[in-house]
Design a protein around this motif. Sequence first.
Motif, PDB file in Angstrom:
ATOM      1  N   VAL A  18      -8.845   0.558  -7.422  1.00  0.00           N
ATOM      2  CA  VAL A  18      -9.445   0.248  -6.125  1.00  0.00           C
ATOM      3  C   VAL A  18     -10.873  -0.243  -6.343  1.00  0.00           C
ATOM      4  CG1 VAL A  18     -10.119   1.172  -3.876  1.00  0.00           C
ATOM      5  CG2 VAL A  18      -8.038   1.994  -4.991  1.00  0.00           C
ATOM      6  N   ARG A  19     -11.176  -1.406  -5.769  1.00  0.00           N
ATOM      7  CA  ARG A  19     -12.528  -1.975  -5.826  1.00  0.00           C
ATOM      8  C   ARG A  19     -13.227  -1.742  -4.494  1.00  0.00           C
ATOM      9  NH1 ARG A  19     -13.109  -8.400  -6.191  1.00  0.00           N
ATOM     10  NH2 ARG A  19     -12.143  -8.149  -4.135  1.00  0.00           N
ATOM     11  N   ARG A  20     -14.469  -1.284  -4.573  1.00  0.00           N
ATOM     12  CA  ARG A  20     -15.288  -1.102  -3.374  1.00  0.00           C
ATOM     13  C   ARG A  20     -16.539  -1.957  -3.539  1.00  0.00           C
ATOM     14  NH1 ARG A  20     -12.915   3.793  -4.569  1.00  0.00           N
ATOM     15  NH2 ARG A  20     -11.721   4.747  -2.855  1.00  0.00           N
ATOM     16  N   THR A  67      -7.906  10.830 -11.724  1.00  0.00           N
ATOM     17  CA  THR A  67      -8.866   9.911 -11.125  1.00  0.00           C
ATOM     18  C   THR A  67      -9.938   9.561 -12.149  1.00  0.00           C
ATOM     19  OG1 THR A  67      -8.510  10.871  -8.930  1.00  0.00           O
ATOM     20  CG2 THR A  67     -10.505   9.561  -9.247  1.00  0.00           C
ATOM     21  N   LYS A  87      -3.253   2.667 -10.064  1.00  0.00           N
ATOM     22  CA  LYS A  87      -3.780   2.020  -8.861  1.00  0.00           C
ATOM     23  C   LYS A  87      -5.286   1.883  -9.049  1.00  0.00           C
ATOM     24  CE  LYS A  87      -4.234   4.422  -5.013  1.00  0.00           C
ATOM     25  NZ  LYS A  87      -3.893   5.105  -3.744  1.00  0.00           N
ATOM     26  N   GLU A 119      -8.243  -9.372  -3.818  1.00  0.00           N
ATOM     27  CA  GLU A 119      -7.595  -8.080  -3.607  1.00  0.00           C
ATOM     28  C   GLU A 119      -8.526  -6.940  -3.995  1.00  0.00           C
ATOM     29  OE1 GLU A 119      -2.890  -9.134  -4.361  1.00  0.00           O
ATOM     30  OE2 GLU A 119      -4.115  -8.479  -6.046  1.00  0.00           O
ATOM     31  N   ASP A 120      -8.644  -5.936  -3.122  1.00  0.00           N
ATOM     32  CA  ASP A 120      -9.442  -4.752  -3.412  1.00  0.00           C
ATOM     33  C   ASP A 120      -8.606  -3.610  -3.966  1.00  0.00           C
ATOM     34  OD1 ASP A 120     -11.902  -5.835  -2.621  1.00  0.00           O
ATOM     35  OD2 ASP A 120     -11.484  -5.402  -0.517  1.00  0.00           O
ATOM     36  N   MET A 121      -7.294  -3.784  -4.030  1.00  0.00           N
ATOM     37  CA  MET A 121      -6.406  -2.760  -4.572  1.00  0.00           C
ATOM     38  C   MET A 121      -5.328  -3.438  -5.406  1.00  0.00           C
ATOM     39  SD  MET A 121      -4.179   0.158  -2.520  1.00  0.00           S
ATOM     40  CE  MET A 121      -5.660   0.700  -1.648  1.00  0.00           C
ATOM     41  N   LYS A 122      -5.189  -3.008  -6.659  1.00  0.00           N
ATOM     42  CA  LYS A 122      -4.192  -3.587  -7.554  1.00  0.00           C
ATOM     43  C   LYS A 122      -3.384  -2.469  -8.217  1.00  0.00           C
ATOM     44  CE  LYS A 122      -6.855  -7.771  -8.602  1.00  0.00           C
ATOM     45  NZ  LYS A 122      -7.425  -8.635  -9.672  1.00  0.00           N
ATOM     46  N   TRP A 135     -15.449   0.626  -9.244  1.00  0.00           N
ATOM     47  CA  TRP A 135     -14.014   0.651  -9.447  1.00  0.00           C
ATOM     48  C   TRP A 135     -13.547   2.073  -9.718  1.00  0.00           C
ATOM     49  CZ3 TRP A 135     -16.938  -3.465 -10.967  1.00  0.00           C
ATOM     50  CH2 TRP A 135     -16.493  -4.737 -10.567  1.00  0.00           C
ATOM     51  N   THR A 136     -12.472   2.447  -9.058  1.00  0.00           N
ATOM     52  CA  THR A 136     -11.827   3.749  -9.273  1.00  0.00           C
ATOM     53  C   THR A 136     -10.384   3.502  -9.668  1.00  0.00           C
ATOM     54  OG1 THR A 136     -13.227   4.774  -7.574  1.00  0.00           O
ATOM     55  CG2 THR A 136     -11.245   5.983  -8.240  1.00  0.00           C
ATOM     56  N   VAL A 158       0.845  -1.189   0.000  1.00  0.00           N
ATOM     57  CA  VAL A 158       0.000   0.000   0.000  1.00  0.00           C
ATOM     58  C   VAL A 158       0.889   1.251   0.000  1.00  0.00           C
ATOM     59  CG1 VAL A 158      -2.000   1.128   1.052  1.00  0.00           C
ATOM     60  CG2 VAL A 158      -1.651  -1.313   1.396  1.00  0.00           C
TER      61      VAL A 158
END
Length: 206
Positions: free
Chosen positions: A180-182, A122, A178, A71-74, A141-142, A23
Motif C-alpha cells: 500500500v502506497r500513501r 506488517t 499486499k 495504483e496505490d495498492m498492489k 509504503w507498507t 480490494v
Amino acid sequence: MVAIPYLIIAGRRFPLPIGFRFVPSDEEIVLLYLSKKVQSLPMLPLPESLVMPEIQIAQFDPWNLPGDDDEDMKFFYTREEPEIMQRGMRVKRVSIAGVWREREEEPILSPDARDVIAMKRTYTFERTRGQRTANRPRATWTMYEYRLVRTDTLNQHLSRIADANGVALQFTRYYACKIVRRMMSGGGGGVVEAAEPSNAESSASC
C-alpha cells in the motif's frame, strides 16, 4: 496506457466497468487466492498476471514495482526460497535502495474463528543511507505479507479445493503480499532513513 481488466466467460473477454478495483479482504486473500496458488491452480475468471502476478519482491524498490503507477495498492505472489525454508531462518527483506522492516505479526482466523489459518506480517519500507533515489514519489509504503499455517482447518479447506478441481493435494510455499502506497503532501521524500543493512541481511522473496 492503463490496462483494462476483463472477465473470461466461455472463452470470450468481457471488459469490466471503468473504476473497477481489486480490494480483497484478508480472509479472501488467504482462502480464495493463496490457497489456490499453493496448489498451482488457476485463478479464474481473470488471469493471474492481471490480478496478483508472481514476482521476487526484493528485486524491486516499492516505487518500481510492476503495474500501473497510479495504483496505490498492489498484490503479488512470491515463492519462499527452499534454502531459507530448510534453515528455518527469519527472512530479511532487502531491496535495491532499502529494507522492509517488520513491525508486527497477527493471526488470521478461520471463518468460524476457531482456528488460525494464516499469519499476517506488517512491514514498512526504510531507505538505507547513501542510496540515491532521484525522482521517486513522496510516499510511504507498507507491505502486508500473508503466510498459510497448516492447521487441520486449513488442510481440510485445501483438500476441498483439490477435490473440486480433480487434482491431488499439494502444497508449494508461497506468500501473498499486499503493498500500500500513501502519498505525502509535504517535502522530505516520504521514506524513513535507516541504517545500512548488514551482510547478514540477504535478499529475500518477499
